[in-house]
Design a protein around this motif. Structure first.
Motif, PDB file in Angstrom:
ATOM      1  N   LEU A 151       0.864  -1.179   0.000  1.00 43.17           N
ATOM      2  CA  LEU A 151       0.000   0.000   0.000  1.00 43.17           C
ATOM      3  C   LEU A 151       0.900   1.228   0.000  1.00 43.17           C
ATOM      4  CD1 LEU A 151      -2.748   1.416   0.232  1.00 43.17           C
ATOM      5  CD2 LEU A 151      -2.553   1.179   2.727  1.00 43.17           C
ATOM      6  N   MET A 152       0.837   2.020  -1.061  1.00 42.37           N
ATOM      7  CA  MET A 152       1.749   3.145  -1.228  1.00 42.37           C
ATOM      8  C   MET A 152       1.167   4.469  -0.732  1.00 42.37           C
ATOM      9  SD  MET A 152       4.362   1.598  -2.587  1.00 42.37           S
ATOM     10  CE  MET A 152       5.394   2.844  -3.377  1.00 42.37           C
ATOM     11  N   THR A 153      -0.123   4.493  -0.413  1.00 49.58           N
ATOM     12  CA  THR A 153      -0.762   5.690   0.129  1.00 49.58           C
ATOM     13  C   THR A 153      -1.352   5.360   1.495  1.00 49.58           C
ATOM     14  OG1 THR A 153      -2.821   5.087  -1.001  1.00 49.58           O
ATOM     15  CG2 THR A 153      -1.354   6.618  -2.144  1.00 49.58           C
ATOM     16  N   GLU A 154      -1.924   6.356   2.142  1.00 47.08           N
ATOM     17  CA  GLU A 154      -2.652   6.089   3.376  1.00 47.08           C
ATOM     18  C   GLU A 154      -3.872   5.229   3.039  1.00 47.08           C
ATOM     19  OE1 GLU A 154      -1.640   6.771   6.311  1.00 47.08           O
ATOM     20  OE2 GLU A 154       0.064   8.041   5.745  1.00 47.08           O
ATOM     21  N   PHE A 187       7.863  -6.569   6.892  1.00 47.48           N
ATOM     22  CA  PHE A 187       6.820  -6.484   5.872  1.00 47.48           C
ATOM     23  C   PHE A 187       6.251  -5.074   5.769  1.00 47.48           C
ATOM     24  CE2 PHE A 187       4.584  -9.764   3.251  1.00 47.48           C
ATOM     25  CZ  PHE A 187       5.722 -10.530   3.034  1.00 47.48           C
ATOM     26  N   GLN A 188       7.160  -4.119   5.790  1.00 41.81           N
ATOM     27  CA  GLN A 188       6.779  -2.721   5.620  1.00 41.81           C
ATOM     28  C   GLN A 188       7.784  -2.042   4.711  1.00 41.81           C
ATOM     29  OE1 GLN A 188       7.036  -0.287   9.140  1.00 41.81           O
ATOM     30  NE2 GLN A 188       5.675   1.283   8.329  1.00 41.81           N
ATOM     31  N   GLY A 189       7.317  -1.078   3.921  1.00 38.84           N
ATOM     32  CA  GLY A 189       8.193  -0.338   3.030  1.00 38.84           C
ATOM     33  C   GLY A 189       7.991   1.153   3.175  1.00 38.84           C
ATOM     34  N   VAL A 190       8.945   1.925   2.614  1.00 38.79           N
ATOM     35  CA  VAL A 190       8.865   3.375   2.697  1.00 38.79           C
ATOM     36  C   VAL A 190       9.505   3.998   1.463  1.00 38.79           C
ATOM     37  CG1 VAL A 190      11.041   3.570   3.994  1.00 38.79           C
ATOM     38  CG2 VAL A 190       9.321   5.376   4.185  1.00 38.79           C
ATOM     39  N   GLU A 191       8.930   5.073   0.977  1.00 40.37           N
ATOM     40  CA  GLU A 191       9.499   5.811  -0.143  1.00 40.37           C
ATOM     41  C   GLU A 191      10.562   6.774   0.350  1.00 40.37           C
ATOM     42  OE1 GLU A 191       6.742   7.069  -3.544  1.00 40.37           O
ATOM     43  OE2 GLU A 191       5.443   7.094  -1.759  1.00 40.37           O
ATOM     44  N   SER A 192      11.558   7.000  -0.499  1.00 39.80           N
ATOM     45  CA  SER A 192      12.610   7.949  -0.154  1.00 39.80           C
ATOM     46  C   SER A 192      13.257   8.493  -1.420  1.00 39.80           C
ATOM     47  CB  SER A 192      13.676   7.274   0.730  1.00 39.80           C
ATOM     48  OG  SER A 192      14.759   8.166   0.978  1.00 39.80           O
ATOM     49  N   GLU A 193      12.808   9.641  -1.863  1.00 41.35           N
ATOM     50  CA  GLU A 193      13.408  10.347  -3.003  1.00 41.35           C
ATOM     51  C   GLU A 193      13.606   9.433  -4.215  1.00 41.35           C
ATOM     52  OE1 GLU A 193      16.975  11.828  -1.185  1.00 41.35           O
ATOM     53  OE2 GLU A 193      15.970  13.602  -0.390  1.00 41.35           O
ATOM     54  N   GLY A 194      12.529   8.798  -4.632  1.00 38.21           N
ATOM     55  CA  GLY A 194      12.587   7.940  -5.809  1.00 38.21           C
ATOM     56  C   GLY A 194      12.941   6.489  -5.535  1.00 38.21           C
ATOM     57  N   TRP A 195      13.380   6.178  -4.321  1.00 33.82           N
ATOM     58  CA  TRP A 195      13.653   4.808  -3.911  1.00 33.82           C
ATOM     59  C   TRP A 195      12.453   4.265  -3.137  1.00 33.82           C
ATOM     60  CZ3 TRP A 195      19.234   3.467  -1.996  1.00 33.82           C
ATOM     61  CH2 TRP A 195      20.180   4.033  -2.870  1.00 33.82           C
ATOM     62  N   PHE A 196      12.304   2.943  -3.140  1.00 39.49           N
ATOM     63  CA  PHE A 196      11.335   2.303  -2.257  1.00 39.49           C
ATOM     64  C   PHE A 196      12.069   1.212  -1.495  1.00 39.49           C
ATOM     65  CE2 PHE A 196       7.877  -0.724  -1.192  1.00 39.49           C
ATOM     66  CZ  PHE A 196       7.097   0.144  -0.443  1.00 39.49           C
ATOM     67  N   THR A 223      14.531 -15.349   1.785  1.00 40.24           N
ATOM     68  CA  THR A 223      15.628 -16.193   2.258  1.00 40.24           C
ATOM     69  C   THR A 223      15.432 -16.754   3.658  1.00 40.24           C
ATOM     70  OG1 THR A 223      16.844 -14.316   3.190  1.00 40.24           O
ATOM     71  CG2 THR A 223      17.286 -14.881   0.875  1.00 40.24           C
ATOM     72  N   GLY A 224      14.430 -16.275   4.402  1.00 38.01           N
ATOM     73  CA  GLY A 224      14.283 -16.686   5.785  1.00 38.01           C
ATOM     74  C   GLY A 224      15.149 -15.889   6.732  1.00 38.01           C
ATOM     75  N   GLU A 225      15.772 -14.831   6.226  1.00 36.53           N
ATOM     76  CA  GLU A 225      16.579 -13.926   7.044  1.00 36.53           C
ATOM     77  C   GLU A 225      15.944 -12.543   7.033  1.00 36.53           C
ATOM     78  OE1 GLU A 225      19.196 -14.770   8.859  1.00 36.53           O
ATOM     79  OE2 GLU A 225      19.302 -16.834   8.111  1.00 36.53           O
ATOM     80  N   ASP A 226      16.345 -11.723   7.984  1.00 35.56           N
ATOM     81  CA  ASP A 226      15.954 -10.314   7.954  1.00 35.56           C
ATOM     82  C   ASP A 226      16.658  -9.663   6.765  1.00 35.56           C
ATOM     83  OD1 ASP A 226      14.807  -7.912   8.637  1.00 35.56           O
ATOM     84  OD2 ASP A 226      15.822  -7.729  10.572  1.00 35.56           O
ATOM     85  N   GLY A 227      16.158  -8.547   6.316  1.00 40.12           N
ATOM     86  CA  GLY A 227      16.810  -7.890   5.199  1.00 40.12           C
ATOM     87  C   GLY A 227      15.896  -6.908   4.499  1.00 40.12           C
ATOM     88  N   LEU A 228      16.363  -6.414   3.382  1.00 38.15           N
ATOM     89  CA  LEU A 228      15.653  -5.383   2.636  1.00 38.15           C
ATOM     90  C   LEU A 228      15.586  -5.735   1.159  1.00 38.15           C
ATOM     91  CD1 LEU A 228      17.528  -2.343   4.223  1.00 38.15           C
ATOM     92  CD2 LEU A 228      15.182  -3.046   4.789  1.00 38.15           C
ATOM     93  N   GLU A 229      14.520  -5.303   0.515  1.00 34.59           N
ATOM     94  CA  GLU A 229      14.421  -5.313  -0.937  1.00 34.59           C
ATOM     95  C   GLU A 229      14.217  -3.860  -1.349  1.00 34.59           C
ATOM     96  OE1 GLU A 229      12.715  -9.605  -2.214  1.00 34.59           O
ATOM     97  OE2 GLU A 229      11.256  -8.334  -1.199  1.00 34.59           O
TER      98      GLU A 229
END
Length: 367
Positions: free
Chosen positions: A103-106, A179-188, A195-201
């Motif tokens: 979900l990219m908006t409120e 399981f949460q994401g955030v926008e940042s100046e053109g990045w998401f 993988t079963g590990e913590d991390g980022l996409e």
């Protein structure tokens, strides 16, 4: 001609062994698949996953459209940036693809914006199906090929990524929950993975991804290829599309019943009637984990025999670098309990039947 990602030259410079993967030139490994696997379990590794298909869903009916399209319910996304795993089903209840939607908006705003990430191997079929279902809704589907994506995984992933990004992005990463994401100046930036590990996409504009990859290298993140990605996801008990599930397989037979949102009963999602009928009649098979203590490697296609019950088949199998033994996912009769045998080179070998995952956060979790 196979498609190259924006990181193709970086893969070659790092010694990547390139192979064709669903029409893309992707690295199988950079020398040692085992070392790459252990890097993710013990520290941090990174994968070029720019071949994944990113689709933005916008419009007045975006929420209603996705509630119809997906077996899981996007109404569960209660705050901006939250992610949901779901299957997209055909009318007979088979899995067209598995995916993540953000979900990219409120929530509950007019003209909501969602971001869907689907598999590259199913891209054409997915986009066709999504477009056909969209015809009755006020929505727009926008593919985002200009975005590359890197997955950084492992117990040290977040700290190493913070060394490679701006102070503003460091603070955003620190605030992310699973399981949460955030926008940042053109990045998401999303705290998800395979993988079963913590991390980022992290989704990055193509013209910025090479410098980001280099910064991750400088921070000590190990490049990893498709080989390690497969052994890691299998240890984590995560399905592979085309192996553990496909359009002929129901999520009820693929260990994915937890991704079906049955309530509210009034939500008419694609495949619902077929799933209700299957659940009422009883499902004849299920997806389980297998562990073999003896030497040898379990592989897809091998027969699984369950004494007094019947037989099944291995859908995915490999040697587990973390556990030091062979593991597999198999579709077997639903009454299968704790033991089975696998036909290995003409001989029947005993295996334990377990509930995946096999490994989580670097440690054995099955019993």
């Amino acid at each position: 001609m196979a498609i190259k990602t924006a990181l193709f030259e970086q893969h070659l410079s790092a010694g990547g062994k390139m192979v064709d993967f669903s029409g893309w030139q992707m690295p199988l490994s950079y020398g040692s698949q085992i070392e790459e696997h252990h890097a993710v379990r013990q520290s941090a590794g990174m994968f070029d996953v720019s071949h994944m298909t990113i689709v933005d869903v916008t419009g007045a009916d975006a929420k209603e459209y996705l509630q119809h399209l997906l077996a899981n319910d996007v109404a569960k996304l209660s705050q901006k940036g939250k992610a949901l795993y779901s299957a997209m089903l055909n009318e007979s209840g088979g899995v067209i693809d598995d995916l993540i939607v953000y979900l990219m908006t409120e929530p509950n705003v007019t003209g909501a914006w969602y971001r869907v990430v689907v598999n590259c191997a199913t891209r054409a079929n997915d986009l066709r199906w999504m477009a056909e279902r969209a015809a009755k809704f006020d929505v727009a589907l926008t593919e985002r090929p200009e975005l590359a994506m890197i997955a950084i995984q492992g117990p040290g992933a977040l700290e190493k990524v913070k060394q490679a990004v701006s102070e503003t992005r460091q603070k955003l990463i620190e605030q992310l929950s699973l399981f949460q994401g955030v926008e940042s100046e053109g990045w998401f930036i999303a705290r998800t993975g395979y993988t079963g590990e913590d991390g980022l996409e992290i989704m990055v504009p193509e013209d910025e991804v090479s410098s980001f990859w280099s910064a991750l290298l400088a921070a000590g993140v190990v490049p990893c290829g498709l080989g390690a990605r497969n052994t890691l996801r299998l240890e984590a008990g995560m399905n592979l599309y085309g192996a553990d599930m496909d359009e002929s397989i129901s999520p009820l037979s693929a260990g994915m019943a937890w991704t079906i949102a049955w309530k509210p009963e009034t939500r008419d999602f694609c495949g619902r009637d077929a799933l209700v009928a299957q659940r009422s009649a009883g499902v004849s098979d299920k997806l389980v984990g297998l562990v073999m203590e003896q030497r040898g490697v379990l592989r897809a296609g091998q027969r699984v025999l369950v004494d007094g019950v019947g037989e099944g088949v291995i859908t995915s199998g490999t040697f587990s670098p973390t556990l030091g033994k062979s593991i597999a996912m198999a579709r077997v009769p639903s009454v299968t309990s704790e033991k089975a045998q696998v036909e290995l080179r003409g001989k029947l070998v005993d295996v334990a039947v377990v509930r995946p995952p096999f490994v989580r956060n670097g440690a054995q979790v099955y019993s």
